[in-house]
Design a protein around this motif. Structure first.
Motif, PDB file in Angstrom:
ATOM      1  N   TYR A 177       0.892  -1.349  -0.152  1.00  0.00           N
ATOM      2  CA  TYR A 177       0.037  -0.175  -0.107  1.00  0.00           C
ATOM      3  C   TYR A 177       0.891   1.285  -0.074  1.00  0.00           C
ATOM      4  O   TYR A 177       0.542   2.110  -0.565  1.00  0.00           O
ATOM      5  N   ILE A 235       2.072   1.787  -3.392  1.00  0.00           N
ATOM      6  CA  ILE A 235       1.043   2.426  -4.488  1.00  0.00           C
ATOM      7  C   ILE A 235       0.808   3.757  -3.981  1.00  0.00           C
ATOM      8  O   ILE A 235       0.610   4.599  -5.099  1.00  0.00           O
ATOM      9  N   GLN A 263       1.280   6.875  -6.686  1.00  0.00           N
ATOM     10  CA  GLN A 263       0.316   7.791  -7.457  1.00  0.00           C
ATOM     11  C   GLN A 263       0.653   9.351  -6.989  1.00  0.00           C
ATOM     12  O   GLN A 263      -0.009  10.297  -7.772  1.00  0.00           O
ATOM     13  N   THR A 281      -5.866   9.242  -3.934  1.00  0.00           N
ATOM     14  CA  THR A 281      -4.807   8.618  -3.249  1.00  0.00           C
ATOM     15  C   THR A 281      -4.710   8.399  -1.960  1.00  0.00           C
ATOM     16  O   THR A 281      -4.322   7.401  -1.332  1.00  0.00           O
ATOM     17  N   SER A 290      -7.397   5.710  -0.723  1.00  0.00           N
ATOM     18  CA  SER A 290      -7.041   4.377  -0.827  1.00  0.00           C
ATOM     19  C   SER A 290      -5.883   4.151   0.113  1.00  0.00           C
ATOM     20  O   SER A 290      -6.012   2.910   0.444  1.00  0.00           O
ATOM     21  N   SER A 315     -10.192  -0.083  -1.063  1.00  0.00           N
ATOM     22  CA  SER A 315      -9.108   0.607  -1.422  1.00  0.00           C
ATOM     23  C   SER A 315      -8.640   0.216  -2.888  1.00  0.00           C
ATOM     24  O   SER A 315      -8.159   1.184  -3.554  1.00  0.00           O
ATOM     25  N   SER A 352      -8.342   3.156  -5.873  1.00  0.00           N
ATOM     26  CA  SER A 352      -7.188   3.323  -6.414  1.00  0.00           C
ATOM     27  C   SER A 352      -7.300   3.182  -7.857  1.00  0.00           C
ATOM     28  O   SER A 352      -6.722   3.895  -8.866  1.00  0.00           O
TER      29      SER A 352
END
Length: 279
Positions: free
Chosen positions: A98, A101, A105, A130, A133, A162, A166
């Protein structure tokens, strides 16, 4: 834990781990290529890329640790630790995935900020999605830490939420890049430079769509899961999704190499000062 837990729980995740390992090899090569090709990048950018790569490396080590602990160390073991306790590597891997990611982002949000000419609304929407998420991902990590149960991690509704947010964020990023870099908006740019803009646009779009599809896959698999067995199918795309974001970012960064080569061949790309060099 159910008697068939080894086959049912860790089978999909092992498949995802194998694919993730291949993608990590690609991202490692891309990171080495980046270090050799762009020594002039700002220290902030190089530190950021190094941090994301470090998190991705920790995630990969955690993935390997999960299956080493479960399939090798605890093979045919009936100890309390092996049969009831959640591997700590799983919690670490979820958190790192996570985090990767979120970082990637944020990187794209900054790129969209530049491409859209400092558009507060579009960039704000991307930042909000972002953050949402990432918060949902941290809730998943917190639930896993609190319950120490793999069933909770793979079956909680916060995981598909999430992933859906995303995917929505990736869609906004991809749509924004297409909207502001499409030929209709770059018609006043020279033909050779316009060709480059088109190439860069499609790199953004393809990388964004790949990550978006994986995020949607997690959500869809969760929606159609069936009982205990289906709960763990989300581990397959879940193991891969962080690697897709890392490779996406490195592909966009390394795509600037072709710009430098075109400059050496005499192309004039002065109309695009914000794209070739990221500061």
């Amino acid at each position: 834990m159910a008697p068939y837990s080894t086959q049912v729980m860790w089978g999909p995740g092992l498949i995802g781990c194998i694919i993730a390992t291949m993608l990590y090899g690609i991202s490692f090569g891309q990171y080495m290529f980046y270090l050799r090709s762009f020594p002039q990048d700002s220290k902030r950018l190089k530190l950021f890329v190094m941090t994301v790569f470090l998190f991705d490396t920790i995630h990969q080590c955690a993935l390997i640790g999960i299956f080493w602990s479960t399939l090798i160390s605890c093979r045919r073991s009936t100890s309390l630790e092996c049969t009831t306790e959640l591997p700590w590597q799983l919690l670490l891997g979820v958190f790192m995935a996570y985090s990767v990611i979120f970082f990637v982002q944020c990187f794209y949000a900054y790129r969209v900020w530049i491409i859209t000419g400092n558009n507060y609304w579009i960039t704000g929407i991307i930042c909000a999605l972002t953050t949402a998420s990432f918060v949902c991902g941290m809730i998943v990590s917190g639930l896993g830490l609190y319950t120490r149960s793999p069933e909770v991690i793979f079956s909680t509704k916060w995981s598909p939420i999430s992933s859906f947010v995303s995917a929505l964020c990736d869609s906004v990023i991809t749509g924004s890049v297409w909207l502001f870099m499409r030929p209709a908006r770059t018609g006043n740019v020279r033909r050779k430079s316009r060709d480059y803009v088109s190439d860069m646009m499609w790199i953004f779009i393809n990388m964004g769509l790949f990550s978006c599809i994986l995020a949607i896959t997690v959500t869809v698999v969760y929606m159609f899961q069936d009982g205990l067995i289906g709960q763990f199918y989300t581990a397959a795309p879940g193991a891969v999704i962080g690697k897709s974001y890392m490779n996406s970012m490195m592909t966009v960064l390394n795509a600037r190499k072709s710009i430098r080569e075109r400059e050496r061949l005499g192309y004039n790309l002065t109309e695009l000062p914000t794209i070739p060099t990221i500061r």
